[in-house]
Design an enzyme around this catalytic site. Structure first.
Site, PDB file in Angstrom:
ATOM      1  N   GLU A  83     -10.986   6.487   4.111  1.00  0.00           N
ATOM      2  CA  GLU A  83     -10.031   5.879   5.034  1.00  0.00           C
ATOM      3  C   GLU A  83     -10.160   6.447   6.448  1.00  0.00           C
ATOM      4  O   GLU A  83     -11.246   6.784   6.905  1.00  0.00           O
ATOM      5  CB  GLU A  83      -8.624   5.976   4.457  1.00  0.00           C
ATOM      6  N   ASP A 142       0.851  -1.178   0.000  1.00  0.00           N
ATOM      7  CA  ASP A 142       0.000   0.000   0.000  1.00  0.00           C
ATOM      8  C   ASP A 142       0.898   1.242   0.000  1.00  0.00           C
ATOM      9  O   ASP A 142       2.116   1.162   0.112  1.00  0.00           O
ATOM     10  CB  ASP A 142      -0.929  -0.020   1.218  1.00  0.00           C
TER      11      ASP A 142
END
Length: 1006
Positions: free
Chosen positions: A811, A621
């Protein structure tokens, strides 16, 4: 994958005037400087459209504080502009000129200069010009930077020729992408991130006189010219001027083939000469230089032939163009060979540096120069959320990515890039694309075909812009609605998540990968491995996040049953890549404590690759390896040895490349591990057909945002609507009714699309093309009155529809406790009270997760969970007006209060507002018959289960569910809710007889 503010920087030539010298550094015959800002109070602090200085930032803490401060050492006048800042995302300040006045003409000047009070902190400050367009907030941005590496006042001079067009962000579509200087709207400074500091500046002014050598440029139509051996390359050389005026004096360009890996006389015919553009030549005039290559019969790597250009009378190109003789005659280039043999041949030829490059992924806007693609043999680029070309059109995307691919052709083996984006609900970075409901809404449909079709449309639109790789789908099993990524999950039940993994076939095609070469398929990514949906509230250590990127504490049994299960299905479906989670995994009882997933070799190597048999590649990521404990070398070593194959290092690609090669050279990472990683990456590139067709196939671009694609999104939006309550049959609405519509989310395409739409966090307002819920209702119904805040008179209406819910986030920014909660806003609550107090009403909740309805539920006649339906509000209107029946079911348990969280199907204590699987219908008839009907359905369910008939089994259990829901009504108790939710889980796992038995228990408990 997260996206932080990204700024492209360029080298700044700074003046070295001593403090005592206040005059210009330019020649004595230069005109007097023209003041822009003296900071004596002549320019106020004010927001556009008025002229003034204003601050901005990525959140409420990031804008700097500014003041006009009196200082005895002020270089000019008595006051300076000073300020303090502590920026985590991005922040700075702008001086915009008044929008109601003509733009300024700076074209007669050499550049801009100002005094800066150096603090010797080594930090980079970005300086930006606003050129052309309608005004200061709708102009082109041109940027450069300087590094604060001195102490005290210094005057910085920046020639206009130092500014480059910003490629990471533009406020509007492309205007002309030429720094014309004739329509200037102001300037801006972006201050450094990472720590509190202060600054001071003074005396912004224009200096010097423009001359042709500074405003005339020689450019080539490309930097790289690939050519088949034996053919000729045509290099077009153009003279262009700022403001597009004809050149005043002659410009000469001497050219010569020199250097490179090609051999003069053997691989190409050398050329040498001079071109002249006479005075008066129009800007944009071109000449062509031809370089002929020579043929031999041997297989060879690609060879470079630089064309050196020496320019007089104008600014030379930033780099010399190079002709590249294509690699040819080597086994890895033979498309008829099996992929495995092609990979082995190519791998055997590569150096360690070339292999390290394949394992490196950079953000497109972070490239210091496009030439770094070849210099570092980069294997991949990505666009983070909101990192788009200008203009943000399909054509511009394809052109941008083709430009990057062209650079990769200048490498020895011409290994194409694999470009990736987060297309998590359609091609969501692209304005005008078809935006699907977020995954939570897709889970609510309970329809695997909808998931498949959504993936299919997404793949077609993404690939048509030249992108072969999608960082989706998220296979997280969300277990706590306080998580800001809840909407990225299909639901709280692993069986539901698995049922929606048909999306992988929609994206990739056949599990074998044979369809990946098609122009409507992309490589998919299963993320975030593993258990990111189980992070414990309060465990995050990332900034102000409360749950995202935190710690998941589970028994090994729970890990296997809940969080790992969806990944085996993804591997079986042939998913091409897997992305680990930022979070940490703490398996209770193993005494190891929390382990960052990017460092968890037991899970990545042991479980994913070895036990599950995953043969794709693992991509990190965004900057995630930086969170592994230890120094950077340790981060690289640990992550690669844990099984990561490609690392997303958006900004640090140079450091990563060097560190990786150093670690291998030192023996801390084995050559075998590197070869395994690179083999996995190359395998997917060959499967995608990138070696044969590296450039965009835009033949499908006309379908982007098409009626056909939007019809798929419309159906998905309709099926995602979950009817939670419908007292008195308020829904469906009738076209004869006069409808009063209110609420913050009724007419806001940005809010109904949610985060990850055009930008990382998404935003409210008209951010892309589509139909709002209000617009859909107006098309579907008859008389509709709209009043966002419900301030318009309510008299004379038959029914009210109040559309409330969340504003966009992504997020951990959306974590509850990080500036968010699960309650309606005060304005939404007031709108519900007013409308529902005046008439029968339906309340639609547009959100990424359940919202707490609380004491307002009794006043609401109909309640709908609309989730984040995307751009097709028509789909919501379809079910509101009965064109389609409500069929959606809750993919999450709907809590009564935040104190209940986390609450999930299967919990021993379970007393929700609405249970998992709940979803009323507006079908013309609901099955009746009570316990006798349930007994008959139980027998039929057992037979369907024995026969393995999924279609029959689902239909039988659905009948039983609807019958039970009708009796439960709004009297949902713990005794009835738990077996009801358990039944839906049993249905998804094929246990139809047990599902009906549980529903029968729920019926009896009412």
């Amino acid at each position: 994958m997260r996206r932080t503010a990204l700024l492209v920087s360029a080298t700044l030539l700074t003046g070295l005037l001593p403090f005592a010298v206040a005059g210009p550094a330019s020649g004595a015959d230069d005109p007097a400087p023209v003041p822009v800002d003296n900071f004596e109070g002549e320019i106020p602090f004010a927001n556009p459209p008025a002229e003034g200085i204003f601050t901005w930032g990525s959140d409420t803490d990031d804008p700097p504080t500014l003041e006009l401060a009196a200082r005895g050492d002020a270089p000019q006048g008595e006051k300076v502009l000073s300020g303090t800042y502590d920026i985590s995302g991005y922040g700075g300040f702008t001086h915009d000129f008044a929008f109601d006045k003509p733009a300024h003409d700076w074209s007669a000047r050499k550049g801009i200069r100002f005094w800066w009070d150096g603090r010797n902190n080594g930090k980079k400050v970005n300086f930006e010009l606003k050129d052309g367009g309608a005004n200061g907030e709708a102009s082109e941005l041109w940027t450069t930077s300087f590094t604060d590496d001195w102490t005290g006042w210094k005057q910085l001079e920046i020639p206009f020729t130092d500014f480059t067009y910003r490629t990471d962000y533009q406020p509007v579509g492309g205007i002309d992408q030429v720094l014309g200087l004739t329509e200037m709207w102001g300037y801006a400074l972006t201050l450094p991130v990472g720590g509190a500091d202060q600054f001071a500046m003074d005396g912004v002014e224009l200096y010097g006189k423009a001359d042709q050598a500074l405003r005339a440029n020689v450019v080539t139509d490309a930097a790289v010219y690939p050519v088949e051996e034996g053919r000729s390359a045509a290099v077009k050389i153009t003279v262009a001027t700022t403001g597009s005026a004809p050149i005043d004096e002659p410009v000469t360009v001497a050219y010569e083939t020199a250097g490179g890996t090609g051999e003069s006389g053997k691989d190409y015919t050398p050329v040498k000469g001079e071109l002249t553009f006479p005075a008066g030549t129009a800007s944009g005039t071109s000449r062509t230089v031809t370089v002929a290559t020579l043929r031999d019969k041997a297989g060879e790597n690609a060879e470079t032939v630089p064309l050196k250009l020496t320019v007089t009378g104008a600014k030379a190109p930033a780099e010399n163009p190079q002709v590249v003789i294509d690699a040819h005659g080597l086994p890895y280039l033979d498309a008829k060979l099996p992929v495995k043999k092609r990979v082995a041949d190519l791998l055997s030829r590569m150096s360690l540096a070339e292999k390290a490059g394949q394992m490196t992924q950079a953000e497109r806007g972070a490239l210091t120069t496009p030439g770094d693609i070849a210099a570092y043999d980069l294997g991949s680029l990505l666009s983070g959320g909101g990192s788009t070309p200008t203009p943000n059109t399909p054509e511009a995307w394809a052109k941008m990515i083709d430009g990057f691919q062209l650079r990769a052709q200048a490498t020895r083996f011409q290994i194409p890039l694999i470009y990736g984006v987060d297309a998590v609900h359609g091609h969501n970075n692209l304005v005008g694309a078809t935006i699907m409901p977020h995954n939570i809404g897709i889970g609510a449909t309970r329809d695997p075909q909808v998931a498949y079709e959504a993936g299919k449309v997404t793949a077609a639109e993404v690939r048509a812009t030249g992108i072969p790789w999608d960082f989706a789908p998220c296979l997280c099993v969300t277990r706590d609605e306080r998580w800001g990524r809840t909407y990225e999950s299909f639901g709280e039940d692993p069986a539901l998540v698995e049922s929606m993994e048909t999306v992988i076939q929609g994206l990739q095609g056949a599990p074998s990968g044979k369809d990946l070469k098609r122009n409507d398929k992309v490589l998919a990514t299963a993320k975030h491995f593993v258990a990111d949906g189980g992070t414990e509230y309060g465990s995050s250590t990332t900034g102000t996040y409360t749950i995202d990127q935190g710690i998941t504490k589970v028994t090994r049994q729970e890990l296997e049953a809940v969080h790992l299960a969806p990944y085996q299905d993804a591997v079986d479906r042939g998913v091409g890549t897997v992305m680990p989670s930022y979070s940490s995994l703490d398996i209770l009882g193993d005494s190891e404590g929390p382990v960052k997933m990017h460092a968890d070799a037991a899970m990545i190597n042991g479980v994913l690759k070895d036990r599950m048999g995953f043969d794709g590649f693992v991509i990190s990521d965004w900057q995630a390896i930086d969170q592994i404990p230890g120094d950077y070398a340790s981060d690289v070593r640990t992550s690669i040895n844990a099984g990561l194959d490609m690392i997303m290092v958006p900004y640090a690609y140079k450091d990563f490349h060097k560190t990786l090669t150093d670690e291998v050279t030192a023996g801390r990472i084995s050559g075998k591990r590197i070869d395994d990683a690179v083999s996995r990456i190359l395998t997917q590139k060959f499967k995608l057909g990138l070696f044969e067709k590296p450039y965009a196939d835009t033949s499908g671009a006309s379908a982007i945002g098409s009626a056909k694609h939007r019809a798929v999104a419309r159906e998905a939006a309709a099926e995602s609507q979950v009817l939670l309550k419908n007292a008195g049959g308020v829904l469906p609405l009738k076209k004869s009714q006069k409808v009063y519509v209110a609420g913050s989310n009724a007419d806001d395409i940005g809010n109904q699309a949610g985060g990850w739409t055009i930008t990382w966090q998404g935003s409210s307002g008209k951010i892309t093309d589509g139909t709002t819920i209000l617009e859909g209702m107006r098309k579907a119904g008859s008389a509709v009155t709209y009043s966002k805040d419900a301030s318009a008179p309510t008299d004379g209406h038959d029914v009210g529809v109040v559309v409330v819910g969340e504003t966009p986030y992504a997020e951990g920014v959306g974590d509850v406790g990080n500036g968010n909660d699960l309650a309606f806003s005060a304005a939404d609550r007031a709108a519900v009270d007013k409308v529902c107090g005046a008439m029968k009403c339906a309340v639609l909740i547009v959100s990424g997760r359940p919202q707490l309805v609380g004491d307002q539920l009794g006043d609401i006649d109909a309640l709908v969970a609309s989730w984040l339906p995307g751009t097709e509000g028509d789909g919501v209107a379809d079910v509101l007006y009965g064109k389609r029946a409500f069929t959606g079911q809750l993919p999450l348990t709907w809590p009564r209060s935040e104190a209940q969280l986390p609450i999930n199907v299967g919990d021993s204590s379970y007393d929700p507002q609405f249970p998992y699987g709940w979803g009323l219908t507006t079908l013309t008839s609901v099955p009746g018959g009570g316990t006798s009907a349930l007994k008959a359905l139980a027998v039929a369910a057992a037979l369907a289960e024995k026969a393995g008939s999924e279609t029959a089994g689902r239909a039988i259990v659905t009948k039983a569910r609807l019958l039970v829901q009708q009796k439960m009504g709004q009297t949902i108790t713990a005794a009835s809710a738990k077996p009801f939710a358990d039944a839906d889980h049993l249905l998804l796992t094929g246990r139809y007889g047990q599902a009906v038995a549980k529903l029968t228990a729920a019926y009896r408990a009412v």
